[in-house]
Motif scaffolding. Structure first.
Motif, mmCIF file in Angstrom:
data_model
loop_
_atom_site.group_PDB
_atom_site.id
_atom_site.type_symbol
_atom_site.label_atom_id
_atom_site.label_comp_id
_atom_site.label_asym_id
_atom_site.label_seq_id
_atom_site.Cartn_x
_atom_site.Cartn_y
_atom_site.Cartn_z
ATOM 1 N N ARG A 142 -3.230 24.123 6.385
ATOM 2 C CA ARG A 142 -1.793 24.079 6.678
ATOM 3 C C ARG A 142 -1.576 23.435 8.048
ATOM 4 O O ARG A 142 -2.495 23.366 8.879
ATOM 5 C CB ARG A 142 -1.191 25.487 6.665
ATOM 6 C CG ARG A 142 -1.770 26.456 7.684
ATOM 7 C CD ARG A 142 -1.176 27.845 7.497
ATOM 8 N NE ARG A 142 -1.792 28.820 8.389
ATOM 9 C CZ ARG A 142 -1.384 29.072 9.620
ATOM 10 N NH1 ARG A 142 -0.337 28.398 10.127
ATOM 11 N NH2 ARG A 142 -1.980 29.988 10.369
ATOM 12 N N GLY A 157 6.457 23.222 8.878
ATOM 13 C CA GLY A 157 5.105 23.489 8.398
ATOM 14 C C GLY A 157 4.903 23.038 6.979
ATOM 15 O O GLY A 157 5.854 22.697 6.268
ATOM 16 N N GLY A 158 3.668 23.061 6.546
ATOM 17 C CA GLY A 158 3.355 22.664 5.184
ATOM 18 C C GLY A 158 1.930 23.021 4.815
ATOM 19 O O GLY A 158 1.053 23.153 5.676
ATOM 20 N N PHE A 159 1.719 23.189 3.515
ATOM 21 C CA PHE A 159 0.396 23.500 2.987
ATOM 22 C C PHE A 159 -0.080 22.324 2.147
ATOM 23 O O PHE A 159 0.696 21.708 1.431
ATOM 24 C CB PHE A 159 0.451 24.762 2.116
ATOM 25 C CG PHE A 159 0.817 25.998 2.875
ATOM 26 C CD1 PHE A 159 -0.168 26.846 3.365
ATOM 27 C CD2 PHE A 159 2.153 26.316 3.105
ATOM 28 C CE1 PHE A 159 0.169 27.999 4.049
ATOM 29 C CE2 PHE A 159 2.489 27.475 3.786
ATOM 30 C CZ PHE A 159 1.498 28.309 4.274
ATOM 31 N N LYS A 176 -2.665 14.031 6.936
ATOM 32 C CA LYS A 176 -2.294 15.017 5.926
ATOM 33 C C LYS A 176 -1.956 14.322 4.616
ATOM 34 O O LYS A 176 -1.686 13.119 4.571
ATOM 35 C CB LYS A 176 -1.119 15.861 6.399
ATOM 36 C CG LYS A 176 0.201 15.124 6.624
ATOM 37 C CD LYS A 176 1.239 16.099 7.158
ATOM 38 C CE LYS A 176 2.580 15.395 7.425
ATOM 39 N NZ LYS A 176 3.252 14.971 6.194
ATOM 40 N N MET A 180 2.992 17.491 0.510
ATOM 41 C CA MET A 180 2.739 18.791 1.099
ATOM 42 C C MET A 180 3.691 19.826 0.495
ATOM 43 O O MET A 180 4.793 19.492 0.066
ATOM 44 C CB MET A 180 2.921 18.742 2.611
ATOM 45 C CG MET A 180 1.988 17.749 3.316
ATOM 46 S SD MET A 180 0.229 18.241 3.257
ATOM 47 C CE MET A 180 0.266 19.666 4.352
ATOM 48 N N SER A 181 3.250 21.052 0.454
ATOM 49 C CA SER A 181 4.061 22.125 -0.107
ATOM 50 C C SER A 181 4.586 23.014 1.006
ATOM 51 O O SER A 181 3.902 23.256 2.002
ATOM 52 C CB SER A 181 3.221 22.947 -1.096
ATOM 53 O OG SER A 181 3.925 24.095 -1.526
ATOM 54 N N LYS A 182 5.792 23.511 0.841
ATOM 55 C CA LYS A 182 6.362 24.414 1.824
ATOM 56 C C LYS A 182 5.743 25.811 1.730
ATOM 57 O O LYS A 182 5.778 26.579 2.690
ATOM 58 C CB LYS A 182 7.877 24.521 1.623
ATOM 59 C CG LYS A 182 8.629 23.228 1.935
ATOM 60 C CD LYS A 182 8.556 22.911 3.423
ATOM 61 C CE LYS A 182 9.377 21.655 3.755
ATOM 62 N NZ LYS A 182 9.295 21.328 5.213
ATOM 63 N N THR A 183 5.166 26.109 0.567
ATOM 64 C CA THR A 183 4.542 27.414 0.355
ATOM 65 C C THR A 183 3.094 27.224 -0.091
ATOM 66 O O THR A 183 2.715 26.158 -0.594
ATOM 67 C CB THR A 183 5.303 28.214 -0.714
ATOM 68 O OG1 THR A 183 5.314 27.469 -1.945
ATOM 69 C CG2 THR A 183 6.731 28.476 -0.273
ATOM 70 N N ALA A 184 2.308 28.242 0.094
ATOM 71 C CA ALA A 184 0.907 28.184 -0.317
ATOM 72 C C ALA A 184 0.799 28.145 -1.836
ATOM 73 O O ALA A 184 1.486 28.890 -2.530
ATOM 74 C CB ALA A 184 0.161 29.395 0.219
#
Length: 229
Positions: A142, A157-159, A176, A180-184
């Protein structure tokens, strides 16, 4: 534990010439015997020869505290005529199984003790390798981009996945994933093949086997690696 005690007779000697201190007029014999002790695991025969006076015909033992001096002298004299006897230790089937188990356990412990330094060295080597980051490595993790150092307000942020593009001394150029995902999410649902051209210049903050973290010079970018692809 079950224990069996048995007396093994060697010789019986007529002792009618002696007075029975327990029951006057009752005949006696001097009994010479060895003692055998047995368990489920072994049998031990004592080489020592024991003496006792028995009444005839009842076979009752006359307690030693009632022996007369003549009885003691007679018993000692007959003991001296007996040749030295042999003792023995016999291991039963269960005893052999117990010994085999014990030797097997000791052997295993000794083997593990000999192997321990080598295993420890290999483990340390694996941990050292897992803690090292190489160019081209791809990790799941992340990122956190701050507007103000130490202030999480407005942080983005991002996962996703990250690629170590270049390592120059203690500086890591990390790109990166384009998605990217905002959540895991599970790694199977994240893009691990396409990365942005732009990289972040960061330095290692923590390099451990299972967790690695990096931070930019100005402290506004933090990247955390959790699992290598």
């Amino acid at each position: 534990m079950w224990i069996r005690v048995a007396d093994i007779g060697l010789k019986q000697i007529d002792a009618n010439q002696l007075e029975n201190p327990k029951n006057l007029g009752t005949p006696m014999v001097l009994d010479l015997f060895q003692r055998e002790t047995g368990t489920a695991f072994w049998i031990v025969k004592n080489k020592k020869v024991f003496t006792r006076f028995l009444e005839i015909p009842s076979g009752k033992t006359i307690p030693k505290r009632k022996w007369t001096d003549k009885m003691k002298t007679f018993a000692q004299s007959e003991m001296e005529k007996i040749s030295p006897q042999k003792g023995r230790i016999k291991v039963t089937i269960f005893g052999w199984l117990l010994l085999l188990f014990a030797f097997g356990t000791l052997g295993y412990v000794a083997y593990e003790g000999l192997q321990a330094p080598g295993k420890a060295a290999k483990f340390q080597q694996r941990m050292a390798e897992a803690s090292t980051v190489h160019e081209g490595d791809i990790y799941m993790g992340r990122i956190g981009v701050y507007k103000e150092k130490g202030n999480s307000l407005g942080m983005e942020g991002g996962f996703g996945f990250f690629k170590v593009v270049k390592i120059n001394g203690d500086t890591y150029q990390i790109a990166k994933s384009v998605e990217m995902s905002k959540t895991a999410k599970p790694k199977e649902q994240l893009n691990s093949t396409d990365f942005e051209q732009e990289t972040f210049a960061v330095k290692a903050k923590e390099l451990e086997a299972y967790q690695k973290s990096f931070v930019s010079e100005d402290g506004l970018v933090e990247i955390y690696f959790s699992e290598k692809k």
